[in-house]
Motif scaffolding. Structure first.
Motif, PDB file in Angstrom:
ATOM      1  N   ALA A 203       0.844  -1.314  -0.043  1.00  0.00           N
ATOM      2  CA  ALA A 203      -0.030   0.023  -0.228  1.00  0.00           C
ATOM      3  C   ALA A 203       0.780   1.320   0.044  1.00  0.00           C
ATOM      4  N   PRO A 204       0.263   2.342  -0.437  1.00  0.00           N
ATOM      5  CA  PRO A 204       1.170   3.894  -0.627  1.00  0.00           C
ATOM      6  C   PRO A 204       1.603   3.726   1.059  1.00  0.00           C
ATOM      7  N   SER A 205       2.912   4.354   1.186  1.00  0.00           N
ATOM      8  CA  SER A 205       3.664   4.597   2.191  1.00  0.00           C
ATOM      9  C   SER A 205       4.411   5.789   2.405  1.00  0.00           C
ATOM     10  N   ALA A 206       4.978   6.214   3.340  1.00  0.00           N
ATOM     11  CA  ALA A 206       5.935   7.387   3.459  1.00  0.00           C
ATOM     12  C   ALA A 206       7.230   6.842   3.667  1.00  0.00           C
ATOM     13  N   ALA A 207       7.383   5.403   4.135  1.00  0.00           N
ATOM     14  CA  ALA A 207       8.606   4.876   4.217  1.00  0.00           C
ATOM     15  C   ALA A 207       8.860   3.762   3.177  1.00  0.00           C
ATOM     16  N   THR A 208      10.125   3.463   2.763  1.00  0.00           N
ATOM     17  CA  THR A 208      10.373   2.413   2.098  1.00  0.00           C
ATOM     18  C   THR A 208      10.268   1.127   2.361  1.00  0.00           C
ATOM     19  N   ALA A 209      10.244   0.841   4.015  1.00  0.00           N
ATOM     20  CA  ALA A 209      10.351  -0.473   4.082  1.00  0.00           C
ATOM     21  C   ALA A 209       9.589  -0.689   5.675  1.00  0.00           C
ATOM     22  N   THR A 210       9.002  -1.411   6.363  1.00  0.00           N
ATOM     23  CA  THR A 210       8.216  -1.364   7.505  1.00  0.00           C
ATOM     24  C   THR A 210       9.257  -1.491   8.551  1.00  0.00           C
ATOM     25  N   GLY A 211      10.550  -1.789   8.447  1.00  0.00           N
ATOM     26  CA  GLY A 211      11.424  -1.840   9.576  1.00  0.00           C
ATOM     27  C   GLY A 211      11.633  -3.044  10.330  1.00  0.00           C
ATOM     28  N   PHE A 212      10.486  -3.969  10.262  1.00  0.00           N
ATOM     29  CA  PHE A 212      10.340  -5.085  11.133  1.00  0.00           C
ATOM     30  C   PHE A 212      10.456  -6.393  10.224  1.00  0.00           C
ATOM     31  N   LEU A 213      11.280  -7.249  10.344  1.00  0.00           N
ATOM     32  CA  LEU A 213      11.809  -8.506   9.509  1.00  0.00           C
ATOM     33  C   LEU A 213      10.327  -9.059   9.297  1.00  0.00           C
ATOM     34  N   THR A 214       9.857  -9.532  10.528  1.00  0.00           N
ATOM     35  CA  THR A 214       8.592 -10.409  10.362  1.00  0.00           C
ATOM     36  C   THR A 214       7.484  -9.986   9.600  1.00  0.00           C
ATOM     37  N   VAL A 215       7.225  -8.587   9.981  1.00  0.00           N
ATOM     38  CA  VAL A 215       6.122  -7.985   9.115  1.00  0.00           C
ATOM     39  C   VAL A 215       6.523  -7.924   7.589  1.00  0.00           C
ATOM     40  N   HIS A 216       7.928  -7.735   7.215  1.00  0.00           N
ATOM     41  CA  HIS A 216       8.386  -7.647   5.945  1.00  0.00           C
ATOM     42  C   HIS A 216       8.189  -8.792   4.969  1.00  0.00           C
ATOM     43  N   VAL A 217       8.377  -9.891   5.932  1.00  0.00           N
ATOM     44  CA  VAL A 217       8.280 -11.359   5.341  1.00  0.00           C
ATOM     45  C   VAL A 217       6.963 -11.566   4.889  1.00  0.00           C
ATOM     46  N   GLN A 218       5.907 -11.309   5.956  1.00  0.00           N
ATOM     47  CA  GLN A 218       4.254 -11.759   5.851  1.00  0.00           C
ATOM     48  C   GLN A 218       3.922 -10.785   4.817  1.00  0.00           C
ATOM     49  N   GLU A 219       4.133  -9.446   4.784  1.00  0.00           N
ATOM     50  CA  GLU A 219       3.648  -8.759   3.592  1.00  0.00           C
ATOM     51  C   GLU A 219       4.263  -9.240   2.128  1.00  0.00           C
ATOM     52  N   GLN A 220       5.442  -9.708   2.172  1.00  0.00           N
ATOM     53  CA  GLN A 220       5.987 -10.361   0.866  1.00  0.00           C
ATOM     54  C   GLN A 220       5.343 -11.508   0.265  1.00  0.00           C
ATOM     55  N   SER A 221       5.184 -12.282   1.402  1.00  0.00           N
ATOM     56  CA  SER A 221       4.367 -13.768   1.192  1.00  0.00           C
ATOM     57  C   SER A 221       2.883 -13.298   0.706  1.00  0.00           C
ATOM     58  N   GLU A 222       2.464 -12.529   1.162  1.00  0.00           N
ATOM     59  CA  GLU A 222       0.836 -12.117   1.024  1.00  0.00           C
ATOM     60  C   GLU A 222       0.824 -11.512  -0.561  1.00  0.00           C
ATOM     61  N   LEU A 223       1.835 -10.846  -0.958  1.00  0.00           N
ATOM     62  CA  LEU A 223       1.591 -10.005  -2.079  1.00  0.00           C
ATOM     63  C   LEU A 223       2.148 -10.903  -3.294  1.00  0.00           C
ATOM     64  N   VAL A 224       2.879 -11.934  -3.170  1.00  0.00           N
ATOM     65  CA  VAL A 224       3.139 -12.980  -4.097  1.00  0.00           C
ATOM     66  C   VAL A 224       2.016 -13.707  -4.309  1.00  0.00           C
ATOM     67  N   LYS A 225       1.274 -14.504  -3.172  1.00  0.00           N
ATOM     68  CA  LYS A 225       0.136 -15.179  -3.416  1.00  0.00           C
ATOM     69  C   LYS A 225      -1.070 -14.413  -4.012  1.00  0.00           C
ATOM     70  N   LYS A 226      -1.017 -13.144  -3.704  1.00  0.00           N
ATOM     71  CA  LYS A 226      -2.129 -12.376  -4.231  1.00  0.00           C
ATOM     72  C   LYS A 226      -2.066 -12.141  -5.775  1.00  0.00           C
ATOM     73  N   ALA A 227      -0.738 -12.334  -6.236  1.00  0.00           N
ATOM     74  CA  ALA A 227      -0.478 -11.857  -7.611  1.00  0.00           C
ATOM     75  C   ALA A 227      -0.918 -13.002  -8.453  1.00  0.00           C
ATOM     76  N   LEU A 228      -0.791 -14.143  -7.843  1.00  0.00           N
ATOM     77  CA  LEU A 228      -1.387 -15.531  -8.588  1.00  0.00           C
ATOM     78  C   LEU A 228      -2.721 -15.929  -8.362  1.00  0.00           C
ATOM     79  N   GLN A 229      -3.463 -15.315  -7.456  1.00  0.00           N
ATOM     80  CA  GLN A 229      -4.963 -15.621  -7.256  1.00  0.00           C
ATOM     81  C   GLN A 229      -5.906 -14.381  -7.483  1.00  0.00           C
ATOM     82  N   PRO A 230      -6.627 -14.708  -8.457  1.00  0.00           N
ATOM     83  CA  PRO A 230      -7.623 -13.653  -8.832  1.00  0.00           C
ATOM     84  C   PRO A 230      -8.845 -13.263  -7.705  1.00  0.00           C
ATOM     85  N   GLU A 231      -9.041 -13.991  -6.947  1.00  0.00           N
ATOM     86  CA  GLU A 231      -9.998 -13.795  -5.911  1.00  0.00           C
ATOM     87  C   GLU A 231      -9.519 -12.794  -4.942  1.00  0.00           C
ATOM     88  N   LEU A 232      -8.075 -12.757  -4.648  1.00  0.00           N
ATOM     89  CA  LEU A 232      -7.733 -11.908  -3.824  1.00  0.00           C
ATOM     90  C   LEU A 232      -7.364 -10.422  -4.195  1.00  0.00           C
TER      91      LEU A 232
END
Length: 236
Positions: A203-232
């Motif tokens: 989503a739009p953000s003022a920061a380039t990254a979240t700064g928390f590794l666990t949050v970053h990994v979760q966001e990355q996993s979600e966006l990769v899955k979302k790219a391949l699944q139309p319903e998401l």
């Protein structure tokens, strides 16, 4: 890319040498994903008889990525070698889907366009989920935009939903540069409106990254899955 001075709503003359398009832009921006393409974009820069600044944004992460590799034949320009074609080995402004698709693939329901290292995560997720109805193409040259090759892929997948996937927040990365130019390419072929370009990324953000590794990994996993699944996917 936002500092590139080409008009996003005017498709330039795409002559075979592409000299005219590049000469009319203020610079070139690339995000290469293979060693061979990195080599060829540098070689292209040196061998030209004119000069334009070249911006390479490829991350150091790919230096150690096990899938980021090229055959020696992809560096060679000798006829008869496996990497040779009629035009020889060269820089690829767009790398088509790794699967051996025909010139027209009506069974592909989703065309994911991306740039950079996120491709490898998308391809890995596609293998895991066994999504044979998804094609993934890498835009290696962002600016000037490869209208001709994008339109080639749009024609190859006439029934596919168009997705742009990136790791960066919506207000960063290549989305704001790519989207109007992708729309122009689609409009010429009668492939829909701007709203038909589905965005997958942070989503739009003022920061380039979240700064928390666990949050970053979760966001990355979600966006990769979302790219391949139309319903998401929800626009934007």
């Amino acid at each position: 890319p936002q500092m590139s001075d080409d008009n996003p709503f005017v498709i330039p003359e795409m002559d075979p040498t592409l000299r005219k398009q590049i000469q009319e832009c203020n610079w070139q921006v690339v995000n290469v994903t293979t060693p061979a393409n990195y080599f060829h974009v540098l070689r292209r820069q040196i061998h030209r008889d004119f000069r334009k600044p070249l911006i390479v944004t490829a991350p150091k992460n790919l230096l150690r990525h096990k899938e980021c590799k090229s055959n020696l034949s992809e560096f060679d320009d000798v006829e008869g070698h496996p990497g040779f074609d009629k035009q020889g080995t060269r820089f690829k402004r767009l790398i088509k889907d790794r699967n051996d698709h025909k010139e027209v693939e009506e069974g592909i329901n989703r065309l994911v366009l991306c740039s950079g290292k996120v491709y490898y995560e998308l391809d890995d997720e596609r293998k895991k989920s066994e999504r044979s109805d998804v094609a993934i193409c890498r835009v290696e040259q962002l600016s000037p935009f490869p209208y001709d090759l994008i339109q080639r892929e749009l024609k190859r997948y006439p029934n596919a939903e168009i997705v742009w996937c990136q790791e960066e927040p919506m207000n960063m990365g290549a989305y704001s540069y790519i989207s109007p130019r992708l729309y122009s390419a689609m409009k010429t072929l009668g492939r829909g409106t701007f709203e038909d370009i589905k965005y997958v990324g942070r989503a739009p953000s003022a920061a380039t990254a979240t700064g928390f590794l666990t949050v970053h990994v979760q966001e990355q996993s979600e966006l990769v899955k979302k790219a391949l699944q139309p319903e998401l996917i929800k626009f934007p």
